[in-house]
Design an enzyme around this catalytic site. Structure first.
Site, short mmCIF file in Angstrom:
data_model
loop_
_atom_site.label_atom_id
_atom_site.label_comp_id
_atom_site.label_asym_id
_atom_site.label_seq_id
_atom_site.Cartn_x
_atom_site.Cartn_y
_atom_site.Cartn_z
CG HIS A 87 -1.91 1.08 1.25
ND1 HIS A 87 -2.24 1.74 2.40
CD2 HIS A 87 -2.65 1.64 0.26
CE1 HIS A 87 -3.14 2.66 2.13
NE2 HIS A 87 -3.41 2.61 0.84
CG HIS B 95 8.56 17.09 -15.85
ND1 HIS B 95 8.02 15.86 -16.15
CD2 HIS B 95 9.82 17.06 -16.33
CE1 HIS B 95 8.91 15.12 -16.78
NE2 HIS B 95 10.02 15.82 -16.90
#
Length: 130
Positions: free
Chosen positions: A20, A97
């Site tokens: 997870h 980015h």
């Protein structure tokens, strides 16, 4: 032999080991991959395999809690951005980015595709399927 779509043993192993919140990156052919991160290079030539084909195949085995893409994709690769927005809905998170590249440092692996369009990169955060 496996019955599912994902046949690449390296990718299948990485997906099986994700816990997870672990991160898996699917990248175009130009994204810099940190030296300390597992690189699964499946690029053959320009566009093969494509980002979309790779992503869709990985998603046959991976439950995703969140998916991160670069803000720059909105202007530089709008078609892909719209497709991903529809596919992931509110699970899609927009980041810079540079942030995406930083996230790559914590990924369990980066899958380098032959994609040859700008900003065709996604960081997938593993979810829980129960």
């Amino acid at each position: 032999m496996k019955k599912t779509e994902l046949l690449n043993s390296e990718i299948s192993e990485v997906v099986a080991r994700l816990g997870h919140k672990d991160l898996l990156v699917i990248a175009d052919s130009g994204l810099p991959i940190p030296d300390n991160v597992k690189r699964i290079d499946i690029a053959l030539t320009k566009g093969i395999p494509s980002f979309r084909d790779t992503l869709n195949t990985v998603l046959t085995e991976l439950g995703v809690e969140k998916a991160y893409v670069a803000r720059e994709m909105i202007d530089k690769n709008k078609k892909l951005y719209l497709e991903l927005s529809e596919q992931f809905g509110d699970k899609l998170v927009i980041i810079d980015h540079e942030q995406l590249k930083e996230m790559c440092k914590n990924a369990k692996a980066v899958i380098r595709t032959g994609e040859y369009t700008p900003y065709a990169n996604i960081v997938l955060e593993s979810g829980v399927e129960f």
